[in-house]
Enzyme design. Structure first.
Site, short mmCIF file in Angstrom:
data_model
loop_
_atom_site.label_atom_id
_atom_site.label_comp_id
_atom_site.label_asym_id
_atom_site.label_seq_id
_atom_site.Cartn_x
_atom_site.Cartn_y
_atom_site.Cartn_z
N GLU A 1 48.02 35.02 32.26
CA GLU A 1 47.01 34.71 33.28
C GLU A 1 46.65 36.04 33.91
OE1 GLU A 1 45.53 33.29 37.32
OE2 GLU A 1 46.62 35.01 36.58
N CYS B 1 43.99 36.96 42.53
CA CYS B 1 43.31 37.14 41.25
C CYS B 1 42.05 36.29 41.13
CB CYS B 1 44.26 36.85 40.10
SG CYS B 1 45.04 35.22 40.17
#
Length: 486
Positions: free
Chosen positions: A206, A240
């Site tokens: 990820e 993020c």
């Protein structure tokens, strides 16, 4: 490494196969946090200068939700799955059985250490695996606390924490794991992928990116400004999924900036530097990096702009009229700085998004389904979100059932009765005979209609009725013989 060997041995003992054991360990993850909430919040305050409320919202509450979901769902998730019905195979009872992969390595970044370590851990436990956790060396207070708490709540042979920096991580990656999950940046992601390839280890990555925001000129700009700035400034922009830049029609840029100024004042009425609602950057090195990007921008700073490297402080900042080749438009900022890029129209916005690497999220602020559809259908991203930012972090491949399946091997299982050879599959044994080819073709799947025709495939119901009758007869005969012997 002893921890790795211990985890392998503990997994091989088979005690993770018990659903009751898995549920107890899942619950303990939740109670480890619940019993030590204040210590955890204080650790994040030390590591990130983070307000308690942000820790509650973005770390603790998400893990509690994962714990509850996995605890309630693990029986359903692990239940054998039936495969699609096929005449050729139904007698064998084919199914898929959820098997744990083995020993999982979970490597998390500094920005949400509890969520990004413990949510995957919950899924790994639900899937019946052992797991080793590697927290970030940039959050020493939390990492040390986790190393203290985890063996008090979970089976210490199956679940362990390894602290350290690059040397320790490098050593860990030399070992063979059964799955590696990493959350972080692309540079480290490539290193992990290369290390995993040596052992053919499956991985889940990820990775961050520059998440764009496309604004519809007919949108409620006040709502857009509030939600965009919340997403950009929470955790000092170290998210993020945070919006990285805003694409707004040039004629609306002034309006957007004015609304952002109002929102900014409402967020930080006494200024952000002394606010107890604004976090700090994780390290002086990261602070210096963000300051350099800001110092080199050719855009105009309209909000914030101040910095103090020693105090790890970058003011929440908005920069307008940012060109595409600007310092703020290259690497991921990962800090509380928001560039605004004026565009001619939505087509130019889409072109800019497509010119960059796929982001974790594309954000659209619009009440027009056509505008929304145009942006999403012409771009690619991990998430497609309308009129909101960041909050999709609780969904995806590293959470819930999706993460459970990342850590699960679906093992094919079937049991073929002896009578099948007599009525359908005897042709597979040598010596082969001409009639065998006819039998084989009789049970082969038929093709769909040829394109451009209306005809259907030939049906072979008579064959399958005969197959079923003979099979049933064989079963009855076998039972009758058994009863006579008895």
């Amino acid at each position: 490494m002893q921890i790795h060997a211990t985890a392998r041995e503990a997994f091989a003992s088979g005690r993770t196969k018990s659903i009751a054991f898995r549920k107890a360990q899942i619950a303990q993850v939740g109670y480890m946090l619940k019993d030590n909430e204040q210590r955890i919040k204080d650790a994040f305050k030390s590591d990130l200068g983070r307000p308690y409320q942000e820790t509650e919202l973005m770390d603790l509450s998400v893990v509690y939700s994962e714990v509850r979901s996995a605890y309630d769902s693990v029986e359903k998730w692990t239940k054998p799955q039936k495969v699609d019905f096929q005449f050729n195979w139904f007698a064998m009872g084919p199914k898929l059985v959820a098997e744990p992969k083995g020993v999982i390595l979970i490597i998390a970044p500094f920005n949400f250490p509890a969520f990004l370590l413990l949510s995957p851990l919950v899924s790994a436990i639900a899937a019946g695996n052992a797991a080793v956790l590697k927290p970030s060396e940039q959050t020493p207070a939390f990492s040390q606390l986790l190393a203290e708490l985890l063996p008090k709540y979970l089976d210490p042979k199956l679940y362990a924490v390894i602290n350290g920096g690059v040397p320790e991580t490098t050593k860990m990656l030399e070992l063979q794991w059964d799955h590696i999950l990493y959350t972080g940046n692309g540079r480290v992601g490539r290193i992990i992928a290369a290390a995993a390839a040596k052992h053919l280890t499956p991985i889940t990555l990820e990775l961050g990116g520059k998440n764009p925001v496309a604004i519809d000129p007919k949108m409620d700009i006040q709502l857009a400004a509030k939600r965009i700035l919340w997403g950009r400034f929470s955790n000092a922009g170290q998210i993020c999924l945070a919006p990285e830049y805003v694409l707004v029609p040039a004629h609306m840029q002034d309006t957007l900036v004015e609304e952002m100024k109002k929102v900014y004042k409402s967020f930080y009425p006494d200024g952000p530097e002394n606010s107890d609602s604004f976090s700090r950057i994780v390290s002086t090195a990261h602070t210096q990096r963000i300051k350099k990007l800001l110092d080199e921008t050719r855009g105009t700073v309209v909000l914030g702009g101040a910095s103090d490297v020693e105090k790890r402080y970058i003011a929440p900042t908005v920069v307008r009229d940012v060109p595409l080749d600007d310092s703020l438009m290259g690497e991921e900022i990962f800090g509380p700085v928001l560039p605004i890029v004026p565009v001619k129209d939505v087509d130019e916005a889409i072109s800019i998004i497509r010119s960059k690497e796929y982001p974790l999220a594309v954000y659209v602020f619009s009440n027009d389904p056509k505008f929304e559809e145009k942006v999403f259908s012409n771009t690619k991203s991990g998430a497609a979100v309308t009129n909101e930012t960041v909050i999709t972090a609780g969904d995806g491949y590293y959470t819930g059932k999706h993460c459970f399946e990342q850590f699960t091997h679906w093992r094919v299982s079937l049991k073929n009765p002896s009578w099948v050879d007599k009525v359908a599959m005897g042709f597979r044994y040598p010596p082969y005979k001409p009639d065998y080819m006819k039998a084989m073709k009789a049970i082969s799947a038929s093709l769909p209609p040829r394109p451009g025709t209306t005809g259907g495939a030939a049906k072979r119901w008579a064959f399958w009725v005969l197959f079923a009758l003979v099979g049933a007869g064989s079963v009855v005969l076998t039972r009758s013989r058994g009863q006579l012997k008895a």
